[in-house]
Scaffold this motif. Structure first.
Motif, short mmCIF file in Angstrom:
data_model
loop_
_atom_site.label_atom_id
_atom_site.label_comp_id
_atom_site.label_asym_id
_atom_site.label_seq_id
_atom_site.Cartn_x
_atom_site.Cartn_y
_atom_site.Cartn_z
N LYS A 54 0.84 -1.30 -0.05
CA LYS A 54 0.03 0.10 -0.02
C LYS A 54 0.87 1.35 0.06
O LYS A 54 0.47 2.23 -0.64
CB LYS A 54 -0.85 0.10 1.15
CG LYS A 54 -1.96 -1.31 1.11
CD LYS A 54 -2.87 -1.20 2.24
CE LYS A 54 -3.81 -2.25 2.24
NZ LYS A 54 -4.76 -2.37 3.36
N LEU A 80 -6.11 0.00 -4.71
CA LEU A 80 -7.14 -0.97 -5.47
C LEU A 80 -8.56 -1.19 -4.83
O LEU A 80 -8.47 -1.30 -3.54
CB LEU A 80 -6.38 -2.29 -5.52
CG LEU A 80 -5.20 -2.33 -6.24
CD1 LEU A 80 -4.32 -3.47 -6.01
CD2 LEU A 80 -5.15 -1.95 -7.60
N ASP A 81 -9.41 -1.18 -5.54
CA ASP A 81 -10.76 -1.62 -5.10
C ASP A 81 -11.12 -3.02 -5.31
O ASP A 81 -10.22 -3.55 -5.88
CB ASP A 81 -11.69 -0.48 -5.62
CG ASP A 81 -11.91 -0.34 -7.17
OD1 ASP A 81 -11.74 -1.57 -7.75
OD2 ASP A 81 -12.14 0.66 -7.65
N GLU A 82 -12.59 -3.34 -4.81
CA GLU A 82 -12.58 -4.63 -5.18
C GLU A 82 -12.70 -5.16 -6.62
O GLU A 82 -12.36 -6.27 -7.04
CB GLU A 82 -14.19 -4.91 -4.78
CG GLU A 82 -14.20 -4.96 -3.09
CD GLU A 82 -15.62 -5.21 -2.68
OE1 GLU A 82 -16.43 -6.12 -3.35
OE2 GLU A 82 -16.14 -4.65 -1.58
N GLU A 83 -13.30 -4.23 -7.51
CA GLU A 83 -13.16 -4.35 -8.97
C GLU A 83 -11.77 -4.76 -9.50
O GLU A 83 -11.52 -5.39 -10.44
CB GLU A 83 -13.72 -3.29 -9.94
CG GLU A 83 -13.81 -3.57 -11.22
CD GLU A 83 -14.39 -2.45 -12.02
OE1 GLU A 83 -14.32 -2.30 -13.39
OE2 GLU A 83 -15.10 -1.66 -11.52
N ASP A 84 -10.67 -3.97 -9.15
CA ASP A 84 -9.27 -3.92 -9.21
C ASP A 84 -8.72 -5.54 -9.01
O ASP A 84 -8.11 -6.24 -9.76
CB ASP A 84 -8.33 -3.26 -8.53
CG ASP A 84 -8.75 -1.64 -9.37
OD1 ASP A 84 -9.22 -1.45 -10.47
OD2 ASP A 84 -8.78 -0.62 -8.16
N MET A 85 -9.15 -5.98 -7.71
CA MET A 85 -8.72 -7.20 -7.09
C MET A 85 -9.29 -8.37 -7.97
O MET A 85 -8.63 -9.40 -8.26
CB MET A 85 -9.26 -7.16 -5.95
CG MET A 85 -8.40 -6.40 -4.81
SD MET A 85 -6.76 -6.54 -4.78
CE MET A 85 -6.47 -8.08 -4.21
N THR A 86 -10.28 -8.24 -8.71
CA THR A 86 -10.89 -9.42 -9.59
C THR A 86 -10.13 -9.27 -10.87
O THR A 86 -10.22 -10.46 -11.40
CB THR A 86 -12.27 -9.17 -10.08
OG1 THR A 86 -12.32 -8.01 -10.91
CG2 THR A 86 -13.27 -8.88 -9.13
N ARG A 87 -9.32 -8.58 -11.21
CA ARG A 87 -8.38 -8.64 -12.26
C ARG A 87 -6.92 -9.10 -11.94
O ARG A 87 -6.07 -9.58 -12.90
CB ARG A 87 -8.01 -7.03 -12.63
CG ARG A 87 -9.20 -6.39 -13.25
CD ARG A 87 -8.99 -5.09 -13.65
NE ARG A 87 -10.37 -4.47 -14.52
CZ ARG A 87 -10.56 -3.27 -14.32
NH1 ARG A 87 -9.65 -2.40 -13.54
NH2 ARG A 87 -11.72 -2.84 -14.78
#
Length: 96
Positions: A54, A80-87
Motif C-alpha cells: 500500500k 485498489l478496489d474490489e473491481e481491481d482485485m478481480t483482475r
C-alpha cells in the motif's frame, strides 16, 4: 449509449519470476534489475505470489524484507478496489 466504465488503475510492478500482465508475459527480475519497476494499467495480472504494497516508500524497499521467489510486488498509484482485485489472479495474495 456506452456504459460508464472507469479506466484501469496504474500499478507499479517489481519482483522476480515470470508474470502475465495485460496478456503479455514478462520476466520481472529483468525489469526490476534494469529499471527498478514498471508502470502499467491494470487490466489483468497473473502471477504465482502477489504482494500488494500500500505504501510507496515501502514498495521501493520491500525486496529487502521479502526474499521469496517467485514473487510480484504491486503498488497501485490510487489504491485498489474490489473491481481491481478481480483482475489479479495468483496462488497467494498478501497485503503489506
Amino acid at each position: 449509449m456506452a456504459k460508464n466504465t472507469t479506466p484501469p488503475k496504474i500499478i507499479l510492478l517489481k519482483g522476480n519470476g515470470g508474470i502475465t500482465v495485460n496478456n503479455e508475459m514478462m520476466e520481472l527480475l529483468t525489469i526490476t534489475l534494469a529499471h527498478g519497476c514498471i508502470g502499467l494499467p491494470l487490466k489483468s495480472l497473473y502471477a504465482e505470489n502477489v504482494y500488494i504494497v500500500k505504501d510507496r516508500e515501502t514498495f521501493w524497499e520491500i525486496h529487502k524484507q521479502i526474499k521469496e521467489k517467485p514473487c510480484c510486488f504491486v503498488h497501485a498509484i490510487d489504491g485498489l478496489d474490489e473491481e481491481d482485485m478481480t483482475r489479479i489472479k495468483a496462488q497467494s495474495i498478501a497485503f503489506i
